[in-house]
Design an enzyme around this catalytic site. Structure first.
Site, short mmCIF file in Angstrom:
data_model
loop_
_atom_site.label_atom_id
_atom_site.label_comp_id
_atom_site.label_asym_id
_atom_site.label_seq_id
_atom_site.Cartn_x
_atom_site.Cartn_y
_atom_site.Cartn_z
CG ASP A 45 45.73 -40.74 -35.38
OD1 ASP A 45 44.67 -41.40 -35.24
OD2 ASP A 45 46.22 -40.03 -34.48
CD GLU A 95 32.93 -27.17 -57.41
OE1 GLU A 95 34.06 -27.05 -57.88
OE2 GLU A 95 32.61 -26.76 -56.28
CB CYS A 127 31.69 -24.55 -53.29
SG CYS A 127 32.93 -25.83 -53.50
CE1 TYR A 159 39.99 -31.44 -54.24
CE2 TYR A 159 38.41 -32.61 -52.88
CZ TYR A 159 38.92 -31.43 -53.38
OH TYR A 159 38.36 -30.23 -53.02
CB SER A 217 42.00 -24.03 -51.34
OG SER A 217 42.21 -24.90 -50.25
CG HIS A 249 31.90 -23.74 -48.72
ND1 HIS A 249 31.21 -24.83 -49.21
CD2 HIS A 249 33.16 -23.83 -49.22
CE1 HIS A 249 32.01 -25.53 -49.99
NE2 HIS A 249 33.20 -24.96 -50.01
#
Ligand code: COA
Length: 401
Positions: A45, A95, A127, A159, A217, A249
């Site tokens: 969705d 990074e 980050c 990713y 995370s 962030h």
């Protein structure tokens, strides 16, 4: 709202001393993918992406773009507007570095034609490295106030295809000029710090995509936010009531909403949700830009929220692994700039849309450095990655610029 003492200089502008951000500039990738299209192809969705994680688009780099070209483009436009006088240091936070030894800063130094008397170095801590670069820059300026530091934050977030992190990819850069008596935001001396060794997100040296433990995370981010906040309070920093607006962030902008909820609970303050909307305009369109995410959020807030003259803002930087810092800054009167805002919108609107199939092909086409290769000429940005020759990456000014 709080304000610092200010003085009027010979030009009539109100200045208040201190050290901080003189100017900033955003750069975007050549391509963009509409996340509604990705949702359709993945059978999800679209509201999960737009409302659930808070992203509308994600930047996709062309084959001849990387963090060097993104960072150099942002820096060139910044220096064209604000000048390079006094710049003796270039700090590049990323990074998604292109070499384990040679810094992206040295390559950008060459592309911009900066004098040899400019130190150039790359910083890394996921980050978070952008905030570390800003603090290092402030330290340099504190020792010699006539100097300025060019800080570049740039990343390409990658990713795996079809992974849960896929919609939270993106690309972009923010370049900042750090100096004394800044015209945009003075960064206050006290900040809150937090470090803890956690495996929530990392990218092994031989992998082009990041490994992430998604749930960890988010909890590691929360721990860093609250740890940094508590440290700020212990260091005598301002209370939440004395901070007009927060920028966090935001690897996906819903993360900022969660962060604000965590902070409201911890501080007991009622925090203004409106600032999150105004600080999320660019990140919703860039996707995750890792080191640049917080600073793109700051640019968005400054470009969309009037009435912050003299106000204190909170800036929370988080880098997985993990490091967090809560900085505070005082926004300078006259901070809104149609030139700066127009440039950001032009960078975002100028991107060329790709289909999901085209994005997937670009995602898989990664150039290593073991084989010589010439990249196709695609980007119209000021600089391009021309390919690999004799194992070394070759960059050039874009003749189409
Ligand atoms: N309409 C609206 N919202 C929807 C929805 C729909 N149809 N379907 C799901 N959602 C909401 C969920 O309720 C959830 O909201 P919540 O977090 O407020 O509860 C949100 O969308 C995400 O759904 P979830 O099932 O948790 O998504 P996911 O398992 O695919 O993972 C991330 C989401 C962000 C964890 C994943 O994209 C990721 O791993 N990102 C990279 C890691 C990262 O950026 N971490 C941040 C700290 S650095």
């Amino acid at each position: 709202m709080t304000s610092t003492d200010t003085t009027t200089d010979t030009t009539g502008a109100t200045r208040g001393g201190g050290i901080g951000i003189e100017d900033l500039e955003l750069a975007a990738s050549h391509h963009v993918l509409d996340l509604a299209q990705l949702a359709e192809v993945r059978g999800v969705d679209p509201a999960k992406y737009t409302r659930g994680i808070g992203l509308d688009e994600m930047g996709v780099v062309a084959a001849d773009e990387d963090v060097v070209t993104l960072g150099a483009s942002a820096a060139e436009r910044l220096l064209a507007r604000s000048g390079s006088e006094g710049v003796r240091t270039l700090l590049f936070a990323t990074e998604s570095g292109v070499d384990h030894s040679k810094s992206a800063a040295v390559i950008v130094h060459g592309l911009l034609g900066l004098p040899s008397s400019v130190r150039s170095v790359e910083l890394k801590q996921a980050c978070y490295a952008g905030a570390a670069a800003v603090q290092a820059a402030i330290g340099i300026v504190a020792r010699r106030p006539e100097e300025k530091v060019l800080v570049i934050t740039a990343d390409v977030a990658r990713y795996g295809l079809g992974s849960s992190g896929e919609p939270t990819q993106g690309a972009g850069a923010v370049a900042m000029l750090i100096g004394a008596d800044p015209s945009l935001v003075e960064i206050e001396p006290v900040s809150g710090l937090y470090s803890a060794d956690v495996d929530d997100f990392w990218r092994p040296n031989d992998s082009t995509t990041a490994m992430v433990n998604a749930r960890l995370s988010i909890s590691a981010y929360k721990n860093a936010l609250l740890g940094a906040w508590d440290d700020l309070q212990e260091q005598g920093g301002p209370s939440a009531e004395d901070i007009e607006a927060f920028v966090y962030h935001q690897p996906f902008t819903k993360m900022a909403v969660k962060a604000q909820q965590f902070l409201a609970q911890r501080s007991g303050a009622e925090l203004d949700p409106e600032a999150l909307v105004q600080g999320a305009v660019y990140d919703r369109r860039l996707g995750n830009t890792y080191t640049a995410s917080l600073w793109a959020g700051l640019a968005s807030l400054l470009d969309h929220r009037p009435g912050l003259d003299g106000a204190r803002i909170g800036l929370f930087s988080y880098g997985s692994g993990s490091a967090g810092e809560m900085l505070t800054g005082i926004v300078r009167p006259g901070y809104m700039s149609s030139a700066r805002a127009g440039s950001a919108v032009a960078a975002l609107d100028g991107r060329v849309p790709v289909t999901v199939a085209e994005y997937e092909q670009l995602h898989e086409n990664q150039f290593g450095s073991s084989e010589d290769v010439e990249t196709p000429r695609v980007t119209t940005a000021p600089f391009r990655f021309a390919g690999v020759q004799g194992g070394a990456r070759v960059y050039e000014r874009n003749s189409e610029d």
